[in-house]
Write a protein that holds these residues in place. Structure first.
Motif, PDB file in Angstrom:
ATOM      1  N   ARG A   1       0.840  -1.207   0.000  1.00 49.17           N
ATOM      2  CA  ARG A   1       0.000   0.000   0.000  1.00 49.17           C
ATOM      3  C   ARG A   1       0.872   1.252   0.000  1.00 49.17           C
ATOM      4  O   ARG A   1       0.573   2.227  -0.688  1.00 49.17           O
ATOM      5  CB  ARG A   1      -0.933  -0.010   1.213  1.00 49.17           C
ATOM      6  N   TYR A   2       1.959   1.220   0.778  1.00 52.83           N
ATOM      7  CA  TYR A   2       2.893   2.353   0.831  1.00 52.83           C
ATOM      8  C   TYR A   2       3.522   2.589  -0.544  1.00 52.83           C
ATOM      9  O   TYR A   2       3.586   3.725  -1.017  1.00 52.83           O
ATOM     10  CB  TYR A   2       3.964   2.062   1.877  1.00 52.83           C
ATOM     11  N   LEU A   3       3.958   1.532  -1.194  1.00 53.24           N
ATOM     12  CA  LEU A   3       4.563   1.682  -2.521  1.00 53.24           C
ATOM     13  C   LEU A   3       3.550   2.179  -3.540  1.00 53.24           C
ATOM     14  O   LEU A   3       3.886   3.015  -4.393  1.00 53.24           O
ATOM     15  CB  LEU A   3       5.172   0.356  -2.974  1.00 53.24           C
ATOM     16  N   SER A   4       2.322   1.685  -3.471  1.00 53.83           N
ATOM     17  CA  SER A   4       1.321   2.165  -4.431  1.00 53.83           C
ATOM     18  C   SER A   4       0.979   3.628  -4.171  1.00 53.83           C
ATOM     19  O   SER A   4       0.714   4.386  -5.104  1.00 53.83           O
ATOM     20  CB  SER A   4       0.072   1.294  -4.395  1.00 53.83           C
ATOM     21  N   TRP A   5       0.980   4.057  -2.890  1.00 57.18           N
ATOM     22  CA  TRP A   5       0.758   5.472  -2.579  1.00 57.18           C
ATOM     23  C   TRP A   5       1.886   6.332  -3.138  1.00 57.18           C
ATOM     24  O   TRP A   5       1.657   7.394  -3.704  1.00 57.18           O
ATOM     25  CB  TRP A   5       0.643   5.673  -1.072  1.00 57.18           C
ATOM     26  N   LEU A   6       3.134   5.870  -2.973  1.00 53.58           N
ATOM     27  CA  LEU A   6       4.272   6.609  -3.537  1.00 53.58           C
ATOM     28  C   LEU A   6       4.174   6.695  -5.052  1.00 53.58           C
ATOM     29  O   LEU A   6       4.498   7.717  -5.653  1.00 53.58           O
ATOM     30  CB  LEU A   6       5.596   5.949  -3.141  1.00 53.58           C
ATOM     31  N   ASN A   7       3.723   5.617  -5.682  1.00 59.10           N
ATOM     32  CA  ASN A   7       3.588   5.612  -7.137  1.00 59.10           C
ATOM     33  C   ASN A   7       2.466   6.554  -7.575  1.00 59.10           C
ATOM     34  O   ASN A   7       2.566   7.215  -8.602  1.00 59.10           O
ATOM     35  CB  ASN A   7       3.321   4.191  -7.626  1.00 59.10           C
TER      36      ASN A   7
ATOM     37  N   GLY B   1       5.355  13.335  -6.619  1.00 61.41           N
ATOM     38  CA  GLY B   1       6.098  14.458  -6.044  1.00 61.41           C
ATOM     39  C   GLY B   1       6.233  14.375  -4.535  1.00 61.41           C
ATOM     40  O   GLY B   1       6.915  15.194  -3.924  1.00 61.41           O
ATOM     41  N   ALA B   2       5.582  13.410  -3.913  1.00 60.64           N
ATOM     42  CA  ALA B   2       5.569  13.314  -2.459  1.00 60.64           C
ATOM     43  C   ALA B   2       6.849  12.666  -1.940  1.00 60.64           C
ATOM     44  O   ALA B   2       7.486  11.870  -2.634  1.00 60.64           O
ATOM     45  CB  ALA B   2       4.365  12.496  -2.000  1.00 60.64           C
ATOM     46  N   ARG B   3       7.182  13.060  -0.719  1.00 57.12           N
ATOM     47  CA  ARG B   3       8.335  12.447  -0.043  1.00 57.12           C
ATOM     48  C   ARG B   3       7.834  11.284   0.797  1.00 57.12           C
ATOM     49  O   ARG B   3       6.661  11.252   1.190  1.00 57.12           O
ATOM     50  CB  ARG B   3       9.031  13.487   0.814  1.00 57.12           C
ATOM     51  N   PRO B   4       8.721  10.327   1.120  1.00 52.91           N
ATOM     52  CA  PRO B   4       8.277   9.198   1.941  1.00 52.91           C
ATOM     53  C   PRO B   4       7.709   9.630   3.285  1.00 52.91           C
ATOM     54  O   PRO B   4       6.814   8.971   3.832  1.00 52.91           O
ATOM     55  CB  PRO B   4       9.538   8.363   2.116  1.00 52.91           C
ATOM     56  N   GLY B   5       8.176  10.742   3.839  1.00 52.20           N
ATOM     57  CA  GLY B   5       7.653  11.196   5.126  1.00 52.20           C
ATOM     58  C   GLY B   5       6.241  11.755   5.036  1.00 52.20           C
ATOM     59  O   GLY B   5       5.588  11.948   6.071  1.00 52.20           O
ATOM     60  N   ASP B   6       5.723  12.003   3.835  1.00 50.01           N
ATOM     61  CA  ASP B   6       4.374  12.530   3.660  1.00 50.01           C
ATOM     62  C   ASP B   6       3.297  11.443   3.679  1.00 50.01           C
ATOM     63  O   ASP B   6       2.114  11.741   3.599  1.00 50.01           O
ATOM     64  CB  ASP B   6       4.267  13.292   2.317  1.00 50.01           C
TER      65      ASP B   6
END
Length: 140
Positions: free
Chosen positions: A122-128, A132-137
């Motif tokens: 889920r985290y990887l799909s959110w990043l994808n 433009g978002a950073r991992p801390g967002d």
């Protein structure tokens, strides 16, 4: 042999001689410094003649390549061609189109009941989805 008497080749021959004589002279200078007690100069006394040998090697390789080329053909590489196969005019930069990769989400693998793996996916799909978002967002 006439090909090696052009102005460009005369400059190459002179540059080779100047570089070799200069490098060997610097090597001899390092030998005299090493004999005077400078121990670091022993390494340089070996290094400068190696540089001279490299210059001779490159010069000899270029001479052989020029002599092996056909008399009517220059010893330079062929001009670049476009994607359609037509030659590109001189001075035209050769630009290739970027390759586009299609991102297809991969479904879960059978037996992937691991909760940590699901949260990570889920985290990887959110990043994808948020490039433009950073991992801390990440809200989760």
């Amino acid at each position: 042999m006439q090909r090696l008497r052009t102005p460009a080749w005369i400059v190459r021959h002179v540059a080779m001689v100047v570089l070799v004589v200069g490098f060997l002279g610097l090597g001899w200078w390092q030998v005299t410094r090493a004999a005077g007690g400078n121990s670091l100069s022993f390494g340089y006394a070996i290094e400068w003649p190696v540089f001279a040998g490299f210059v001779v090697f490159v010069w000899w390789r270029e001479v052989r390549q020029a002599l092996r080329a056909e008399p009517g053909q220059p010893a330079e590489p062929a001009p670049p061609v476009s994607a359609a196969g037509a030659p590109v005019a001189a001075g035209t930069p050769v630009v290739r189109r970027p390759v586009r990769a299609v991102r297809v989400p991969v479904g879960p693998v059978d037996g992937a009941d691991d909760g940590d793996l699901a949260a990570y996916n889920r985290y990887l799909s959110w990043l994808n989805a948020n490039p433009g978002a950073r991992p801390g967002d990440y809200p989760g």
